[in-house]
Write an enzyme that holds these catalytic residues in place. Structure first.
Site, PDB file in Angstrom:
ATOM      1  N   ASP A  19     -16.844   8.192  22.268  1.00  0.00           N
ATOM      2  CA  ASP A  19     -17.419   8.285  23.624  1.00  0.00           C
ATOM      3  C   ASP A  19     -16.338   8.222  24.706  1.00  0.00           C
ATOM      4  O   ASP A  19     -16.371   8.979  25.678  1.00  0.00           O
ATOM      5  CB  ASP A  19     -18.411   7.137  23.881  1.00  0.00           C
ATOM      6  CG  ASP A  19     -19.531   7.110  22.864  1.00  0.00           C
ATOM      7  OD1 ASP A  19     -19.583   7.998  22.001  1.00  0.00           O
ATOM      8  OD2 ASP A  19     -20.361   6.185  22.932  1.00  0.00           O
TER       9      ASP A  19
ATOM     10  N   ARG B 162      -1.163   7.887   9.914  1.00  0.00           N
ATOM     11  CA  ARG B 162      -0.892   6.449  10.033  1.00  0.00           C
ATOM     12  C   ARG B 162      -0.472   5.832   8.704  1.00  0.00           C
ATOM     13  O   ARG B 162      -1.097   6.085   7.675  1.00  0.00           O
ATOM     14  CB  ARG B 162      -2.146   5.743  10.552  1.00  0.00           C
ATOM     15  CG  ARG B 162      -1.999   4.246  10.617  1.00  0.00           C
ATOM     16  CD  ARG B 162      -3.142   3.587  11.341  1.00  0.00           C
ATOM     17  NE  ARG B 162      -4.415   3.742  10.684  1.00  0.00           N
ATOM     18  CZ  ARG B 162      -4.815   3.041   9.635  1.00  0.00           C
ATOM     19  NH1 ARG B 162      -4.017   2.145   9.079  1.00  0.00           N
ATOM     20  NH2 ARG B 162      -6.016   3.236   9.122  1.00  0.00           N
TER      21      ARG B 162
ATOM     22  N   LEU C 137      -4.547  -2.512  12.432  1.00  0.00           N
ATOM     23  CA  LEU C 137      -4.905  -3.803  13.037  1.00  0.00           C
ATOM     24  C   LEU C 137      -3.731  -4.323  13.862  1.00  0.00           C
ATOM     25  O   LEU C 137      -3.897  -4.811  14.984  1.00  0.00           O
ATOM     26  CB  LEU C 137      -5.275  -4.822  11.943  1.00  0.00           C
ATOM     27  CG  LEU C 137      -6.520  -4.505  11.097  1.00  0.00           C
ATOM     28  CD1 LEU C 137      -6.696  -5.540   9.997  1.00  0.00           C
ATOM     29  CD2 LEU C 137      -7.774  -4.449  11.961  1.00  0.00           C
TER      30      LEU C 137
ATOM     31  N   ARG D 299      -0.891   8.554   2.623  1.00  0.00           N
ATOM     32  CA  ARG D 299      -2.318   8.860   2.513  1.00  0.00           C
ATOM     33  C   ARG D 299      -2.650  10.341   2.541  1.00  0.00           C
ATOM     34  O   ARG D 299      -3.474  10.816   1.762  1.00  0.00           O
ATOM     35  CB  ARG D 299      -3.028   8.234   3.702  1.00  0.00           C
ATOM     36  CG  ARG D 299      -3.722   7.019   3.334  1.00  0.00           C
ATOM     37  CD  ARG D 299      -4.356   6.394   4.498  1.00  0.00           C
ATOM     38  NE  ARG D 299      -4.345   4.982   4.153  1.00  0.00           N
ATOM     39  CZ  ARG D 299      -4.756   4.037   4.928  1.00  0.00           C
ATOM     40  NH1 ARG D 299      -5.199   4.319   6.126  1.00  0.00           N
ATOM     41  NH2 ARG D 299      -4.729   2.791   4.527  1.00  0.00           N
TER      42      ARG D 299
ATOM     43  N   GLU E 174       0.857  -1.186   0.000  1.00  0.00           N
ATOM     44  CA  GLU E 174       0.000   0.000   0.000  1.00  0.00           C
ATOM     45  C   GLU E 174       0.887   1.227   0.000  1.00  0.00           C
ATOM     46  O   GLU E 174       2.116   1.121   0.030  1.00  0.00           O
ATOM     47  CB  GLU E 174      -0.945  -0.029   1.210  1.00  0.00           C
ATOM     48  CG  GLU E 174      -1.944  -1.180   1.160  1.00  0.00           C
ATOM     49  CD  GLU E 174      -2.943  -1.176   2.297  1.00  0.00           C
ATOM     50  OE1 GLU E 174      -3.571  -0.138   2.521  1.00  0.00           O
ATOM     51  OE2 GLU E 174      -3.087  -2.205   2.969  1.00  0.00           O
TER      52      GLU E 174
ATOM     53  N   HIS F 217      -8.971   9.227   4.306  1.00  0.00           N
ATOM     54  CA  HIS F 217      -8.550   8.209   3.330  1.00  0.00           C
ATOM     55  C   HIS F 217      -8.777   8.768   1.931  1.00  0.00           C
ATOM     56  O   HIS F 217      -9.843   9.335   1.653  1.00  0.00           O
ATOM     57  CB  HIS F 217      -9.353   6.921   3.521  1.00  0.00           C
ATOM     58  CG  HIS F 217      -8.751   5.736   2.830  1.00  0.00           C
ATOM     59  ND1 HIS F 217      -8.747   5.601   1.460  1.00  0.00           N
ATOM     60  CD2 HIS F 217      -8.106   4.654   3.311  1.00  0.00           C
ATOM     61  CE1 HIS F 217      -8.134   4.462   1.138  1.00  0.00           C
ATOM     62  NE2 HIS F 217      -7.736   3.876   2.245  1.00  0.00           N
TER      63      HIS F 217
ATOM     64  N   HIS G 225     -11.390   8.641   7.948  1.00  0.00           N
ATOM     65  CA  HIS G 225     -11.146   7.198   8.021  1.00  0.00           C
ATOM     66  C   HIS G 225     -10.625   6.748   9.381  1.00  0.00           C
ATOM     67  O   HIS G 225     -11.025   5.696   9.870  1.00  0.00           O
ATOM     68  CB  HIS G 225     -10.128   6.838   6.931  1.00  0.00           C
ATOM     69  CG  HIS G 225      -9.788   5.383   6.853  1.00  0.00           C
ATOM     70  ND1 HIS G 225     -10.739   4.412   6.652  1.00  0.00           N
ATOM     71  CD2 HIS G 225      -8.594   4.725   6.954  1.00  0.00           C
ATOM     72  CE1 HIS G 225     -10.151   3.217   6.619  1.00  0.00           C
ATOM     73  NE2 HIS G 225      -8.859   3.382   6.816  1.00  0.00           N
TER      74      HIS G 225
END
Ligand code: SIN
Length: 398
Positions: free
Chosen positions: A211, A369, A375, A273, A111, A232, A334
């Site tokens: 929250d 990021r 993940l 990005r 990516e 994104h 994103h």
């Protein structure tokens, strides 16, 4: 109703689920989630999960993460994430997660801003593959009780420490429990995801409204980088309301290219990005349009069908055959790089309170990021929170 438990986890994305799996099985754990168990952003992750491929990959992976993050990353966190990556992948495979392989070897995709392919994937639904597998494993645990459609309304603060949470019924189907839950816990782990629900155009589920960050602020808990929000570059342009559909960056990693309305390429599609999103925005402003075009033509049809079946299907439903025509794409919110400040064990500035995943900020992503680090970061640092809780328990600290 009052509940007394050893640990309470707020959120059922991969950070929450992995924390539950890694806590000792002799601890009683309550896990709440604001919607149903499958409506977490972790389920939506398409591209994949990064891993340090081999010893030689360490330096370039470190540099790629730092460079994408504008060198504002916490170096210690980046080091911990990369060094923890191979063990986490082994662990996932042990739980039953399937990554694409050829002749018994992992296949890696690429990516933006990665200097080499180092991303493991499962078609274009890597998040669903990992999260649904972890969810199955959590459901097998006798020590974990799950409450769906239950939202945290506050934390319980006692003598400056966190003693659990208050929760109420969230939007959803009728359920027995309607009264306020007072969940007293020795340890609280906030894993309630990002902030995309506050945006008109976001790839996130609408119920993810930050929250935990709001509640942490009200209790004077340290926060960090609240203005670091990732846009994104490529979501499918649509006039329909609701969540934006992501067109994974791995599509560009496999060769897809961007065009403006004059049918000209205008940016290196594999830049970080934020740079690509900015270039698209400038094109849209210059041309007075509300999207640019993405062409998957450079990717062979068979590869599109095998690697990107979810994107292929969704676009077809929206009237675009990506094997034959360009699709309109537009940037959208994103990811949230900021959040509740945590140390390298995911501990917040309040005693007995941890934060993991997107709601936390361990500084690993800096100001932007790197693709497919989310993940991995969630898993590595959720594992560390659970490990710290286990150590404290064993040493009789709590
Ligand atoms: C993508 O597939 O483009 C998103 C993956 C990520 O957010 O890193």
């Amino acid at each position: 109703m009052e509940i007394h438990t050893d640990a309470v986890i707020v959120g059922s994305g991969i950070a929450g689920l992995y924390s539950a799996l890694k806590l000792p099985e002799d601890m009683k754990v309550v896990l709440i989630t604001k919607s149903d168990l499958e409506s977490s952003d972790s389920f939506l992750a398409q591209g994949g999960i990064c891993v340090q491929r081999d010893e030689e990959d360490y330096d370039s992976y470190f540099e790629d993460t730092m460079k994408a993050g504008h060198y504002e990353n916490r170096r210690e966190s980046v080091d911990i994430m990369i060094r923890g990556s191979r063990a986490v992948i082994r662990d996932l495979v042990g739980y039953g997660v399937r990554f694409e392989q050829e002749n018994g070897e992992f296949i890696y995709t690429r990516e933006g801003a990665h200097s080499r392919p180092r991303i493991l994937f499962h078609e274009d639904i890597t998040g669903k593959e990992i999260t649904s597998t972890l969810l199955e494993r959590v459901k097998e645990l006798a020590n974990v009780t799950i409450y769906e459609y239950t939202e945290m309304t506050d934390i319980i603060e006692e003598n400056g420490a966190c003693a659990g949470i208050l929760a109420g019924k969230a939007d959803g189907p009728d359920q027995e429990q309607r009264e306020t839950l007072k969940i007293y816990a020795d340890h609280t782990i906030l894993a309630s995801g990002g902030i995309g629900g506050n945006y008109q155009h976001s790839t996130n589920f609408p119920h993810l409204t930050g929250d935990a960050v709001r509640i942490a602020k009200a209790h004077g808990i340290r926060l960090e980088n609240l203005d670091y929000v990732q846009i994104h570059p490529t979501t499918l342009y649509s006039l329909k309301p609701g969540r934006r559909f992501l067109i994974s960056e791995s599509v560009r990693g496999e060769g897809a290219v961007l065009y403006n309305h004059k049918k000209e390429r205008f940016v290196d599609e594999l830049l970080p990005r934020d740079v690509v999103a900015q270039a698209i925005r400038e094109q849209m402003e210059e041309e007075g349009t509300d999207h640019v075009w993405l062409s998957m033509e450079p990717i062979p049809r068979e590869k599109i069908l095998k690697h990107f079946p979810n994107i292929y299907r969704h676009c077809l439903e929206e009237g675009y055959d990506v094997t034959k025509e360009w699709i309109p794409v537009v940037p959208a919110q994103h990811y949230f790089m900021g959040g509740i400040w945590v140390d390298s064990d995911s501990h917040t500035s309040m005693d007995r309170l941890y934060a993991v995943g997107e709601t936390s900020c361990n500084g690993v992503h800096g100001a932007n990021r790197l693709a497919s680090n989310s993940l991995l970061e969630s898993l590595v640092f959720a594992g560390r929170a659970a490990e710290k809780i286990k150590e404290d328990k064993e040493s009789g600290l709590i």
